[in-house]
Design an enzyme around this catalytic site. Structure first.
Site, PDB file in Angstrom:
ATOM      1  N   GLY A 124       0.809  -1.215   0.000  1.00 62.28           N
ATOM      2  CA  GLY A 124       0.000   0.000   0.000  1.00 62.28           C
ATOM      3  C   GLY A 124       0.842   1.265   0.000  1.00 62.28           C
ATOM      4  CB  SER A 127       6.442  -0.510  -4.919  1.00 60.50           C
ATOM      5  OG  SER A 127       5.602  -1.530  -5.411  1.00 60.50           O
ATOM      6  CB  SER A 128       2.787   0.311  -9.000  1.00 63.53           C
ATOM      7  OG  SER A 128       1.798   1.036  -8.306  1.00 63.53           O
ATOM      8  CG  ASP A 172      -1.065   5.533  -5.977  1.00 64.32           C
ATOM      9  OD1 ASP A 172      -1.599   6.029  -4.967  1.00 64.32           O
ATOM     10  OD2 ASP A 172      -1.373   4.417  -6.433  1.00 64.32           O
ATOM     11  CE1 TYR A 221     -10.398  -1.174  -3.261  1.00 59.93           C
ATOM     12  CE2 TYR A 221      -9.859   0.620  -4.748  1.00 59.93           C
ATOM     13  CZ  TYR A 221      -9.543  -0.159  -3.663  1.00 59.93           C
ATOM     14  OH  TYR A 221      -8.387   0.069  -2.992  1.00 59.93           O
TER      15      TYR A 221
END
Ligand code: ADP
Ligand code: MG
Length: 380
Positions: A124, A127-128, A172, A221
């Site tokens: 979470g 890293s992507s 992100d 989701y």
């Protein structure tokens, strides 16, 4: 990290790299499911990163390696198809290459590429996004370009959405790109618009990763997304960001189903908690920020219903600890991780006691990560 990267690169490819780039992971600080509702979110870039080293080649070959995998992936320059199986990690750098033309960016021809990371994967912490941003910086440097952070962030997100196929919001990549040590990143997702907010001294971050995941998480989701859009439309808005808290409080009975009303209350409340957090941060009031974090979790727990017994237990235990300013689930929910903002008095021993209480109840220990703020993506 840098010396290990240089040594590994030379061992693998027989020469040193020409370019080294680094991009950090991030914590979702507050702003839960606000992104696709057009609202704001606050994130923190952390002191853990993905590093990418690159050297151009004279031929038309690209070689991709990661310290996390054994094999070197060899592809001719023309091949930009999606990989599967053990090679699927390469979809992140390949997706960035595939995204570049849409942003007016040139791609390097042949190169050798190595990724190395001290950022746990799938915890979470995104890293992507970190590998995408570090790759994007290395690729632009290889062709001598220096695009704005915003273009890099958008290209990295495009890679994840379109090539990898994960429908993530702008948080992100935005935090990895715009992060700054001793700051948080505020993102107005509708712009998007990025801003840094100073973090008062003395705040520490702890993440407890439960490794639990609801089996139906993708469907849940999608259901939350749909419920939010339906609530917005029933309230005469396109997105919930345009619904004022006063308007929601005085809505005529029967306008919203009970479920839609709860979802809308969470999002509208969460949007105002993000604004209040920015004000409290600017005032240096970590205790007030902490109360907003825990209030965010209670709203997830009772109104958005994206928490779990495991996450609630961690938040309850942490919130009852005097050195903890506040705690909440971080990320999409339905399992995953809890983050706490603490004073420096909260230490490894205190974290282990929380983990031990959790293990006694749920039979497995969460991973504990002690994190601090770090700088956003950059060439090294
Ligand atoms: P998160 O972003 O929360 O860490 P994701 O599932 O979105 O989890 O992304 C994790 C994936 O990113 C890994 O499975 C891998 O394919 C890729 N990845 C991240 N860091 C690295 C790395 N250092 N080397 C190779 N692949 C990586
Ligand atoms: Mg990710």
């Amino acid at each position: 990290m840098k010396s290990a990267l240089l040594a590994n690169f030379s061992r693998l490819f027989g020469r040193p790299p020409e370019i080294v780039a680094r991009a950090p992971g991030r914590i979702e600080f507050i702003g839960n499911h606000t992104d696709y509702n057009g609202g704001p979110v606050l994130g923190v870039a952390i002191d853990r990163s993905v590093w990418v080293a690159l050297a151009r080649r004279d031929d038309e070959q690209r070689q991709f390696a990661s310290a996390q995998r054994e094999d070197v992936i060899r592809l001719p320059v023309g091949r930009l198809e999606k990989m599967s199986g053990d090679a699927s990690w390469a979809n992140y750098p390949l997706g960035v290459l595939a995204a570049f033309p849409a942003f007016g960016l040139r791609v390097p021809a042949g190169f050798d590429y190595l990724a190395l990371s001290d950022l746990p994967v799938g915890a979470g912490l995104s890293s992507s996004a970190a590998i995408e941003l570090a790759s994007a910086l290395a690729f632009t440097a290889a062709v001598g370009e220096c695009p704005s952070r915003e273009v890099l962030v958008r290209a990295a997100r495009h890679a994840e959405n379109r090539f990898v196929g994960v429908p993530c919001g702008i948080l992100d990549q935005g935090v990895s790109g715009f992060g700054r040590k001793d700051h948080l990143v505020f993102i107005d997702c509708r712009g998007p618009r990025f801003e840094t907010v100073p973090l008062p001294a003395g705040a520490h971050f702890w993440v407890f990763n439960t490794h639990t995941h609801h089996a139906l998480v993708d469907g849940l989701y999608a259901a939350r997304h749909r419920e939010c859009m339906e609530a917005a439309h029933a309230l005469g808005a396109t997105l919930l960001v345009d619904v004022r808290p006063e308007a929601l409080a005085t809505v005529a009975p029967g306008t919203l189903s009970p479920v839609a009303a709860k979802r809308a209350q969470h999002i509208v409340g969460e949007i105002s908690r993000v604004s209040s957090s920015v004000e409290a941060l600017r005032a240096g009031d970590l205790a007030a920020v902490g109360r907003l974090l825990t209030a965010s979790h209670r709203s997830s727990q009772h109104l958005f219903e994206n928490s779990t017994a495991e996450l609630d237990f961690l938040v309850d235990t942490l919130a009852a600890t005097p050195e903890v300013h506040g705690a909440r689930l971080t990320g999409g929910g339905f399992g995953g991780a809890v983050m706490a903002m603490t004073s420096e008095k909260f230490d490894d021993g205190a974290a282990r006691r929380v983990a031990a209480a959790y293990a006694q109840k749920f039979g497995a220990s969460p991973d504990i990560l002690h994190l601090q703020t770090g700088d956003g993506a950059g060439l090294v």
